[in-house]
Design an enzyme around this catalytic site. Structure first.
Site, PDB file in Angstrom:
ATOM      1  CG  ASP A 213       1.544   0.936   1.382  1.00  0.00           C
ATOM      2  OD1 ASP A 213       0.333   1.184   1.205  1.00  0.00           O
ATOM      3  OD2 ASP A 213       1.978  -0.226   1.543  1.00  0.00           O
TER       4      ASP A 213
ATOM      5  CG  ASP B 245      -7.517   3.597   3.954  1.00  0.00           C
ATOM      6  OD1 ASP B 245      -7.994   2.610   4.538  1.00  0.00           O
ATOM      7  OD2 ASP B 245      -7.638   3.787   2.722  1.00  0.00           O
TER       8      ASP B 245
ATOM      9  CD  GLN C  52      -0.602   1.933  10.192  1.00  0.00           C
ATOM     10  OE1 GLN C  52      -1.139   1.361   9.263  1.00  0.00           O
ATOM     11  NE2 GLN C  52      -1.279   2.682  11.063  1.00  0.00           N
TER      12      GLN C  52
ATOM     13  N   GLY D  48      -1.235   4.435   4.114  1.00  0.00           N
ATOM     14  CA  GLY D  48      -1.780   3.455   3.194  1.00  0.00           C
ATOM     15  C   GLY D  48      -1.918   4.051   1.808  1.00  0.00           C
TER      16      GLY D  48
ATOM     17  CD  GLU E  41     -10.444   5.811   5.135  1.00  0.00           C
ATOM     18  OE1 GLU E  41     -10.316   5.056   4.146  1.00  0.00           O
ATOM     19  OE2 GLU E  41     -10.763   7.005   5.022  1.00  0.00           O
TER      20      GLU E  41
ATOM     21  CD  GLU F 181      -5.037   8.191   1.785  1.00  0.00           C
ATOM     22  OE1 GLU F 181      -6.159   7.695   1.982  1.00  0.00           O
ATOM     23  OE2 GLU F 181      -4.691   8.695   0.712  1.00  0.00           O
TER      24      GLU F 181
ATOM     25  CG  HIS G 177      -7.565  -1.419   8.033  1.00  0.00           C
ATOM     26  ND1 HIS G 177      -7.490  -0.051   7.975  1.00  0.00           N
ATOM     27  CD2 HIS G 177      -7.945  -1.826   6.791  1.00  0.00           C
ATOM     28  CE1 HIS G 177      -7.815   0.361   6.751  1.00  0.00           C
ATOM     29  NE2 HIS G 177      -8.085  -0.681   6.026  1.00  0.00           N
TER      30      HIS G 177
END
Length: 219
Positions: free
Chosen positions: A61, A105, A83, A37, A134, A35, A108
């Protein structure tokens, strides 16, 4: 129910039906999930409870304080990095991957989403895996659009990639008796390994699946 029990999870309510649709089939066996984030760590704990107890959940993160959400003894890991750094993503993949599920996530920012997909879909996602991005509604907000094309615009172009075998070829080229003529058809990597794309309100899902050349039969 898991979401409701942890006040440190931030999700749009309509996402959960989409999660169930795409993730339910992975619950019967241990999986590896990445994942992008971490935020307050709630979603890492949510995924750990949702998936098989022997699953490995990895969060990344840029915020160093997120390291506190690691629970290594329960195979919940956190690594600090961007990322948008392909080298960092490769290191995470080398340590924990390849992954069954990758969920973006993160920031963004559109260029971050594009870089992450480019670095991870091919190298870090297993055959039969799922790559989900997302909060795609942010692609329509100026503060997040920092690339010439948004990720959702790129996703729309990938629909054409799904149909690459048919470009400039008639239906008879795919008839069973003529299949040898295109047996060695040279497809791009994405076209040859993209099983499908699903669009929802604020979510895009890419299924990785090795594709066979389509065949048509006239009986």
């Amino acid at each position: 129910q898991i979401f409701s029990a942890d006040t440190n999870v931030h999700k749009w309510h309509h996402y959960f039906g989409i999660y169930s649709k795409h993730f339910e089939s992975y619950r019967s066996r241990p999986v590896k999930m990445l994942e992008i984030g971490v935020y307050r760590g709630g979603s890492l704990r949510m995924w750990k409870e949702y998936f098989h107890p022997k699953s490995t959940i990895v969060g990344i993160d840029i915020d160093k304080s997120c390291q506190a959400h690691e629970i290594a003894a329960e195979q919940v890991h956190v690594r600090i990095g961007s990322q948008s750094d392909p080298d960092f993503l490769a290191e995470v993949n080398d340590e924990f991957g390849p992954f069954d599920i990758i969920l973006d996530d993160g920031s963004h920012k559109t260029h971050h989403q594009i870089i992450s997909f480019g670095a991870l879909f091919r190298s870090a996602l297993k055959e039969g895996g799922c790559y989900m991005v997302e909060d795609m509604h942010t692609n329509y907000w100026i503060m997040y659009t920092d690339s010439p094309e948004t990720f959702i615009e790129l996703s729309k172009q990938m629909i054409d990639m799904l149909h690459e075998p048919y470009l400039d070829r008639g239906e008879t080229n795919f008839r069973h008796q003529h299949s040898d003529a295109i047996k060695e058809l040279d497809l791009s990597y994405l076209s040859a390994n993209l099983g499908g794309i699903s669009f929802y309100d604020s979510i895009v899902v890419f299924d990785r699946k090795k594709r066979h050349l389509p065949k048509s039969e006239l009986r």
